[in-house]
Design a protein around this motif. Structure first.
Motif: not given
Length: 467
Positions: A108-124
């Motif tokens: 999932l985390g590939a290429g996230w260095d370009q983001f101002d705010r990193a995406p997040r995952v909620v798992a239930i």
């Protein structure tokens, strides 16, 4: 699509070509893996072959020995009651075994260095309510203007979603089958709804079932853990995750009792949701008039969803607005009709005793349609709610045996849904509820609980049209 990372130019096999299997095969190919596939069903193999995948009979001797990984669909046993022969061969050969959930977290985390705010995952995860809780979190996020996607055991296949953008949130519902095998589990927020006996053969007992779900919290160490503490297993898990009473990385959730102490708590009592933090109440929501979340079990779902959204930075009023606009999920306390003062509710998802108990406790004056393939443990746990039942209309091939486990309840052996609905509609009086909450699996008569619920809804519509 989330391209799978780490297997470029390597051979990876996918065993089982249902929704998650085909999704994994596509994502592996997109990431540069050399993918081969297998399914015992010839039609599934033909479908994969039509998409350009190489079919390899993985049941043949030495068929897995050149693989970098074997990716397994969730319905295929990998340990108990006995491993699938292909998985056993992979284990013997030292080939890593994973599933689409593990591939997702790996990639999932590939290429996230370009983001101002990193995406997040909620798992239930949890035994009951995880679908409603997942859908509710997703709904509240979207209603608040957040970029959110719903996947996993509900919605889209986890590798089929779009790569999340700046600040995007992925909401995953995960079953014990998925958490048990995934080699990577690293959500930002992990949610535990509750625990009751289910899938015990697949996990060699209740302890194995608990251990499978606990992996979501133990493997990756989420930033926040939202944990239902109404069962001892939840309290144990919360204690394991917390560094002390005031550690607000753990949000404890309850339905029916007030939680106290200096930590972070969200609980529901007498129809009101309350949030307490550092010994002070910081928010309250009146849940009694929210139609999409009826009953104490849905109030528990709302508490878990509220806590997860608070952990993601949403304010109480934004969350309340989302709760009020939530329409509910099909087959889960779904109000499908009202006629002559009688409500008709489809809770076909109540496939075990614990979920049926919660459905029975959510309503009064119930004409109860129940029955199907009973699970281990019998129906004794339903006793506290049977006083709400005016009459039971029992369906399924085991209808007589099911009815014998309901002492003191007026039970009619109907066998078929058609007969049960016809008799319940004819008998129902104003102020009563005709409730489908089977407390059993559907497979003696239906392919799925969804088909059972659809049949109930269709029969109700037909009967009401006659009147």
């Amino acid at each position: 699509m989330i391209p799978v990372q780490g297997f470029e130019g390597q051979g990876v096999a996918v065993l089982g070509l249902g929704r998650s299997g085909l999704s994994a095969a596509r994502a592996l190919r997109e990431g540069g893996a050399q993918v081969v596939v297998w399914d015992d069903n010839p039609k599934a193999r033909d479908k994969a072959e039509a998409e350009g995948f190489a079919v390899r009979d993985l049941t043949r001797s030495e068929a897995v020995e050149d693989l970098a990984c074997l990716v397994v669909s969730p319905g295929i046993p990998h340990l108990y009651p006995t491993p699938n022969p292909v998985i056993a061969a992979a284990l013997d050969a030292g080939v890593p075994v994973d599933n689409d959930i593990g591939l997702f977290f790996r990639s999932l985390g590939a290429g996230w260095d370009q983001f101002d705010r990193a995406p997040r995952v909620v798992a239930i995860t949890g035994s009951n309510g995880k679908s409603t809780t997942s859908a509710l979190i997703h709904h509240v996020l979207e209603a608040s203007g957040r970029d959110a996607q719903l996947a996993g055991n509900i919605g889209r296949g986890v590798l089929d979603i779009d790569p999340p953008g700046d600040g995007g949130i992925v909401v995953l519902e995960l079953s014990s089958y998925q958490t048990d095998l995934a080699r990577a589990l690293t959500p930002d927020v992990a949610v535990w709804t509750n625990l009751s006996p289910d899938h015990l053969d697949r996990h060699a007992g209740f302890g194995g079932y608990f251990a499978a779900k606990r992996r979501l919290f133990a493997e990756g160490g989420p930033d926040r853990a939202v944990i239902g503490v109404d069962e001892v297993e939840g309290r144990f898990l919360a204690g394991q995750m917390s560094e002390g009473r005031s550690d607000d990385r753990v949000i404890r959730v309850s339905s029916g009792r007030k939680l106290s102490g200096p930590g972070w708590h969200v609980f529901a009592r007498k129809g009101f949701l309350a949030e307490w933090r550092k010994g002070r109440q910081v928010a309250s929501i009146d849940m009694r008039d929210i139609p999409g979340l009826p009953g104490a079990h849905n109030h528990q779902n709302a508490c878990a969803a509220y806590a997860a959204c608070r952990a993601l930075g949403l304010g109480p009023r934004d969350i309340e607005s989302g709760l009020r606009s939530f329409g509910g999920l099909p087959h889960r306390s779904q109000r499908i009709a009202e006629a002559g003062g009688v409500s008709y509710v489809n809770d076909s998802k109540a496939t075990n005793v614990d979920s049926a108990l919660k459905a029975l406790q959510a309503f009064g004056k119930i004409r109860w349609i129940c029955g199907g393939l009973m699970k281990e443990g019998g129906l004794e746990a339903l006793k506290p709610a049977l006083e709400n039942v005016i009459k039971a209309y029992v369906i399924g091939r085991e209808a007589e045996g099911f009815a014998l486990q309901l002492p003191g309840v007026d039970a009619e052996i109907c066998t078929t849904m058609e007969r049960a609905v016809a008799h319940a509609v004819a008998d129902a009086q104003p102020g009563e509820v005709v409730l489908l909450a089977p407390a059993a699996a559907s497979f003696d008569q239906y392919d799925s609980f969804e088909k059972r619920g659809d049949d109930f809804a269709e029969r109700v519509t037909e009967e009401l049209a006659k009147r």
